[in-house]
Write a protein that holds these residues in place. Structure first.
Motif, PDB file in Angstrom:
ATOM      1  N   VAL A 143      48.052  32.736  31.321  1.00 22.31           N
ATOM      2  CA  VAL A 143      48.054  34.328  31.724  1.00 22.31           C
ATOM      3  C   VAL A 143      46.968  34.649  32.886  1.00 22.31           C
ATOM      4  O   VAL A 143      47.106  35.575  33.787  1.00 22.31           O
ATOM      5  CB  VAL A 143      47.805  34.936  30.522  1.00 22.31           C
ATOM      6  N   THR A 144      45.704  34.078  32.812  1.00 22.60           N
ATOM      7  CA  THR A 144      44.746  34.349  33.911  1.00 22.60           C
ATOM      8  C   THR A 144      45.407  33.847  35.480  1.00 22.60           C
ATOM      9  O   THR A 144      45.109  34.472  36.201  1.00 22.60           O
ATOM     10  CB  THR A 144      43.502  33.457  33.811  1.00 22.60           C
ATOM     11  N   THR A 145      46.180  32.812  35.389  1.00 20.43           N
ATOM     12  CA  THR A 145      46.876  32.680  36.844  1.00 20.43           C
ATOM     13  C   THR A 145      47.653  33.781  37.330  1.00 20.43           C
ATOM     14  O   THR A 145      47.893  33.963  38.332  1.00 20.43           O
ATOM     15  CB  THR A 145      47.549  31.134  36.659  1.00 20.43           C
ATOM     16  N   VAL A 146      48.669  33.927  36.127  1.00 18.61           N
ATOM     17  CA  VAL A 146      49.482  35.308  36.743  1.00 18.61           C
ATOM     18  C   VAL A 146      48.620  36.450  36.998  1.00 18.61           C
ATOM     19  O   VAL A 146      49.121  37.102  37.996  1.00 18.61           O
ATOM     20  CB  VAL A 146      50.334  35.348  35.488  1.00 18.61           C
ATOM     21  N   LEU A 162      47.133  39.979  41.112  1.00 18.70           N
ATOM     22  CA  LEU A 162      46.096  40.900  41.772  1.00 18.70           C
ATOM     23  C   LEU A 162      45.256  40.512  42.918  1.00 18.70           C
ATOM     24  O   LEU A 162      44.386  41.212  43.395  1.00 18.70           O
ATOM     25  CB  LEU A 162      45.261  41.311  40.553  1.00 18.70           C
ATOM     26  N   GLU A 163      45.763  39.408  43.453  1.00 21.84           N
ATOM     27  CA  GLU A 163      45.173  38.592  44.580  1.00 21.84           C
ATOM     28  C   GLU A 163      43.540  38.400  44.416  1.00 21.84           C
ATOM     29  O   GLU A 163      43.088  38.900  45.147  1.00 21.84           O
ATOM     30  CB  GLU A 163      45.360  39.370  45.761  1.00 21.84           C
ATOM     31  N   MET A 164      43.264  37.822  43.134  1.00 19.29           N
ATOM     32  CA  MET A 164      41.941  37.673  42.958  1.00 19.29           C
ATOM     33  C   MET A 164      41.792  36.137  42.475  1.00 19.29           C
ATOM     34  O   MET A 164      42.663  35.510  42.258  1.00 19.29           O
ATOM     35  CB  MET A 164      41.537  38.374  41.481  1.00 19.29           C
ATOM     36  N   SER A 165      40.355  35.493  42.319  1.00 14.39           N
ATOM     37  CA  SER A 165      40.426  34.105  41.882  1.00 14.39           C
ATOM     38  C   SER A 165      40.411  34.338  40.370  1.00 14.39           C
ATOM     39  O   SER A 165      40.307  35.061  39.734  1.00 14.39           O
ATOM     40  CB  SER A 165      39.006  33.636  42.383  1.00 14.39           C
ATOM     41  N   GLY A 166      40.632  33.103  39.667  1.00 16.38           N
ATOM     42  CA  GLY A 166      40.756  32.715  38.535  1.00 16.38           C
ATOM     43  C   GLY A 166      39.353  33.146  37.709  1.00 16.38           C
ATOM     44  O   GLY A 166      39.392  33.733  36.782  1.00 16.38           O
ATOM     45  N   SER A 167      38.425  32.813  38.373  1.00 13.65           N
ATOM     46  CA  SER A 167      36.978  33.193  37.854  1.00 13.65           C
ATOM     47  C   SER A 167      36.878  34.627  37.840  1.00 13.65           C
ATOM     48  O   SER A 167      36.153  35.150  36.887  1.00 13.65           O
ATOM     49  CB  SER A 167      35.957  32.319  38.674  1.00 13.65           C
ATOM     50  N   GLU A 168      37.246  35.366  38.976  1.00 17.72           N
ATOM     51  CA  GLU A 168      37.010  36.823  38.784  1.00 17.72           C
ATOM     52  C   GLU A 168      37.804  37.605  37.640  1.00 17.72           C
ATOM     53  O   GLU A 168      37.237  38.276  36.970  1.00 17.72           O
ATOM     54  CB  GLU A 168      37.565  37.292  40.168  1.00 17.72           C
ATOM     55  N   VAL A 169      38.953  36.789  37.630  1.00 14.29           N
ATOM     56  CA  VAL A 169      39.948  37.508  36.404  1.00 14.29           C
ATOM     57  C   VAL A 169      39.241  37.273  35.063  1.00 14.29           C
ATOM     58  O   VAL A 169      39.044  38.154  34.155  1.00 14.29           O
ATOM     59  CB  VAL A 169      41.364  36.570  36.387  1.00 14.29           C
ATOM     60  N   ALA A 170      38.687  36.106  34.728  1.00 14.93           N
ATOM     61  CA  ALA A 170      38.080  35.506  33.714  1.00 14.93           C
ATOM     62  C   ALA A 170      36.910  36.491  33.479  1.00 14.93           C
ATOM     63  O   ALA A 170      36.659  36.902  32.147  1.00 14.93           O
ATOM     64  CB  ALA A 170      37.489  34.249  33.608  1.00 14.93           C
TER      65      ALA A 170
END
Length: 158
Positions: A114-117, A122-130
């Motif tokens: 989900v975080t990858t999608v 949203l054109e963010m990094s995975g760590s930003e999303v987390a």
């Protein structure tokens, strides 16, 4: 290398032990490779419906097997799910929005993180999303961790 499959299986029996492969063709040269599905499995341990599907070259069974992590790991392959999902945002203009409603629609049942999608959409990094999920900036009624292959939605509050 890129390979395509049309859902054709090869079943080989050695007494009561079966080997099952999913056949795939190289996109460039047309060479056939075999993706191992079952190896030396006793015939009685195989689900009869699956066994029938192997013999009948059931394309839906092949598609379901390709989404199983065991098959991809066992064969050392990575699946290309380009155009496998779509992310729609309302409003479309991300920088100007205070609240962003996002829906993700899958064209195929694909188990993706989900975080990858979300990061890709949203054109963010995975760590930003987390970090945004942990702080509540990104929230959902659906679980936003692990893998998911079904449609879901989330909200981004800036």
């Amino acid at each position: 290398m890129e390979f395509h499959t049309q859902g054709r299986f090869r079943v080989n029996a050695n007494h009561k032990l079966l080997d099952v492969w999913l056949l795939a063709l190289c996109a460039q040269c047309g060479e056939t490779i075999k993706l191992t599905v079952l190896e030396r499995a006793h015939v009685r341990s195989i689900d009869p419906a699956a066994l029938d599907g192997f013999h009948e070259n059931d394309a839906s069974l092949a598609a379901r097997l390709l989404t199983e992590p065991r098959l991809t790991q066992r064969n050392g392959i990575a699946l290309d799910w380009a155009d496998g999902w779509r992310l729609d945002m309302d409003p479309v203009d991300l920088p100007k929005a205070d609240i962003l409603d996002v829906s993700v629609e899958f064209t195929h049942h694909i188990p993706l993180r989900v975080t990858t999608v979300i990061a890709t959409g949203l054109e963010m990094s995975g760590s930003e999303v987390a970090k945004h999920i942990a702080s509540g900036v990104i929230s959902s009624d659906d679980k936003l961790s692990g893998r998911r292959g079904r449609d879901f939605s989330f909200v981004v509050r800036w």
